[in-house]
Design a protein around this motif. Structure first.
Motif, mmCIF file in Angstrom:
data_model
loop_
_atom_site.group_PDB
_atom_site.id
_atom_site.type_symbol
_atom_site.label_atom_id
_atom_site.label_comp_id
_atom_site.label_asym_id
_atom_site.label_seq_id
_atom_site.Cartn_x
_atom_site.Cartn_y
_atom_site.Cartn_z
ATOM 1 N N MET A 145 53.298 21.509 74.453
ATOM 2 C CA MET A 145 54.102 22.254 73.493
ATOM 3 C C MET A 145 55.542 21.757 73.607
ATOM 4 N N HIS A 146 56.155 21.602 72.490
ATOM 5 C CA HIS A 146 57.541 21.142 72.422
ATOM 6 C C HIS A 146 58.465 22.235 72.971
ATOM 7 N N PRO A 147 59.521 21.864 73.712
ATOM 8 C CA PRO A 147 60.414 22.877 74.303
ATOM 9 C C PRO A 147 61.062 23.798 73.269
ATOM 10 N N ALA A 148 61.405 23.278 72.110
ATOM 11 C CA ALA A 148 62.034 24.119 71.083
ATOM 12 C C ALA A 148 61.034 25.156 70.566
ATOM 13 N N THR A 149 59.790 24.769 70.412
ATOM 14 C CA THR A 149 58.751 25.697 69.958
ATOM 15 C C THR A 149 58.513 26.772 71.006
ATOM 16 N N ALA A 150 58.492 26.393 72.266
ATOM 17 C CA ALA A 150 58.305 27.353 73.355
ATOM 18 C C ALA A 150 59.464 28.345 73.392
ATOM 19 N N PHE A 151 60.682 27.829 73.169
ATOM 20 C CA PHE A 151 61.851 28.714 73.160
ATOM 21 C C PHE A 151 61.762 29.732 72.022
ATOM 22 N N VAL A 152 61.411 29.277 70.853
ATOM 23 C CA VAL A 152 61.317 30.172 69.689
ATOM 24 C C VAL A 152 60.222 31.212 69.908
ATOM 25 N N LEU A 153 59.083 30.789 70.417
ATOM 26 C CA LEU A 153 58.003 31.739 70.681
ATOM 27 C C LEU A 153 58.401 32.747 71.758
ATOM 28 N N GLY A 154 59.075 32.305 72.792
ATOM 29 C CA GLY A 154 59.553 33.210 73.833
ATOM 30 C C GLY A 154 60.569 34.196 73.296
ATOM 31 N N PHE A 155 61.471 33.700 72.453
ATOM 32 C CA PHE A 155 62.485 34.565 71.846
ATOM 33 C C PHE A 155 61.841 35.622 70.958
ATOM 34 N N LEU A 156 60.889 35.217 70.128
ATOM 35 C CA LEU A 156 60.216 36.172 69.248
ATOM 36 C C LEU A 156 59.407 37.196 70.040
ATOM 37 N N THR A 157 58.762 36.754 71.103
ATOM 38 C CA THR A 157 57.999 37.678 71.952
ATOM 39 C C THR A 157 58.928 38.705 72.587
ATOM 40 N N CYS A 158 60.060 38.230 73.081
ATOM 41 C CA CYS A 158 61.042 39.141 73.686
ATOM 42 C C CYS A 158 61.568 40.132 72.648
ATOM 43 N N LEU A 159 61.876 39.627 71.471
ATOM 44 C CA LEU A 159 62.391 40.485 70.401
ATOM 45 C C LEU A 159 61.354 41.522 69.973
ATOM 46 N N LEU A 160 60.119 41.087 69.838
ATOM 47 C CA LEU A 160 59.065 42.007 69.420
ATOM 48 C C LEU A 160 58.700 43.014 70.508
ATOM 49 N N THR A 161 59.130 42.777 71.718
ATOM 50 C CA THR A 161 58.911 43.728 72.808
ATOM 51 C C THR A 161 60.089 44.682 72.953
ATOM 52 N N LEU A 162 61.304 44.158 72.879
ATOM 53 C CA LEU A 162 62.490 44.977 73.122
ATOM 54 C C LEU A 162 62.821 45.939 71.977
ATOM 55 N N VAL A 163 62.580 45.530 70.753
ATOM 56 C CA VAL A 163 62.902 46.405 69.608
ATOM 57 C C VAL A 163 62.062 47.685 69.634
ATOM 58 N N PRO A 164 60.736 47.607 69.802
ATOM 59 C CA PRO A 164 59.980 48.864 69.889
ATOM 60 C C PRO A 164 60.350 49.712 71.107
ATOM 61 N N LEU A 165 60.659 49.070 72.232
ATOM 62 C CA LEU A 165 61.082 49.836 73.404
ATOM 63 C C LEU A 165 62.397 50.563 73.148
ATOM 64 N N ALA A 166 63.326 49.900 72.480
ATOM 65 C CA ALA A 166 64.597 50.542 72.144
ATOM 66 C C ALA A 166 64.379 51.710 71.187
ATOM 67 N N MET A 167 63.465 51.545 70.231
ATOM 68 C CA MET A 167 63.180 52.633 69.292
ATOM 69 C C MET A 167 62.539 53.818 70.012
ATOM 70 N N LEU A 168 61.649 53.532 70.951
ATOM 71 C CA LEU A 168 61.033 54.617 71.723
ATOM 72 C C LEU A 168 62.077 55.353 72.550
ATOM 73 N N TRP A 169 62.979 54.624 73.163
ATOM 74 C CA TRP A 169 64.039 55.248 73.957
ATOM 75 C C TRP A 169 64.940 56.096 73.063
ATOM 76 N N TRP A 170 65.257 55.593 71.872
ATOM 77 C CA TRP A 170 66.112 56.286 70.909
ATOM 78 C C TRP A 170 65.490 57.614 70.493
ATOM 79 N N LEU A 171 64.166 57.643 70.391
ATOM 80 C CA LEU A 171 63.466 58.841 69.953
ATOM 81 C C LEU A 171 63.074 59.741 71.119
ATOM 82 N N PHE A 172 62.474 59.179 72.148
ATOM 83 C CA PHE A 172 61.938 59.985 73.244
ATOM 84 C C PHE A 172 62.976 60.355 74.299
#
Length: 108
Positions: A1-28
C-alpha cells in the motif's frame, strides 16, 4: 500500500471514530452528571435545550443545586426561568435565586 493511501485511510478511520465519540460525550456527559447527582433528566431534554440554544451546563448546575437544597423543581421550570430572565442570569447561583423567587411567588 502506498504511504499516502495509508495516511488517508488512517486519517479517515480516526475521524470516523472521534466524531461519534465526541457526539456521545456531548449528549451523554450532562445526562451522566445529572444521573450521578440524583437528578431526573432525559436525553430528549438535553437535546431540546441544545436545539433551543440554552446553556445546558448552567441550567443543569442550577437544577442540581436546587434539588440538593431540598427544592422540588423540574428541569423545565429551571430552563423556563432562565429563558424568562436571561439578561439577569450569569451564573448558576443567579439562576437558583430566580427559580426560588418564582417558586415562592407561585406558592404564596
Amino acid at each position: 500500500m502506498h504511504p499516502a493511501t495509508a495516511f488517508v485511510l488512517g486519517f479517515l478511520t480516526c475521524l470516523l471514530t472521534l466524531v461519534p465519540l465526541a457526539m456521545l460525550w456531548w449528549l451523554f456527559g450532562p445526562w451522566f452528571r445529572a444521573f450521578l447527582s440524583g437528578g431526573q433528566v432525559s436525553l430528549f431534554s438535553i437535546v431540546g435545550m441544545r436545539v433551543r440554544g440554552s446553556p445546558v451546563s448552567l441550567i443543569l448546575d442550577a437544577y442540581l443545586a436546587l434539588l440538593h437544597g431540598g427544592q422540588k423543581v423540574r428541569l423545565a421550570q429551571v430552563e423556563s426561568a432562565f429563558l424568562a430572565h436571561r439578561a439577569k442570569v450569569f451564573t448558576s447561583a443567579d439562576l437558583v435565586e430566580v427559580v426560588k423567587a418564582n417558586v415562592e411567588q407561585a406558592s404564596g
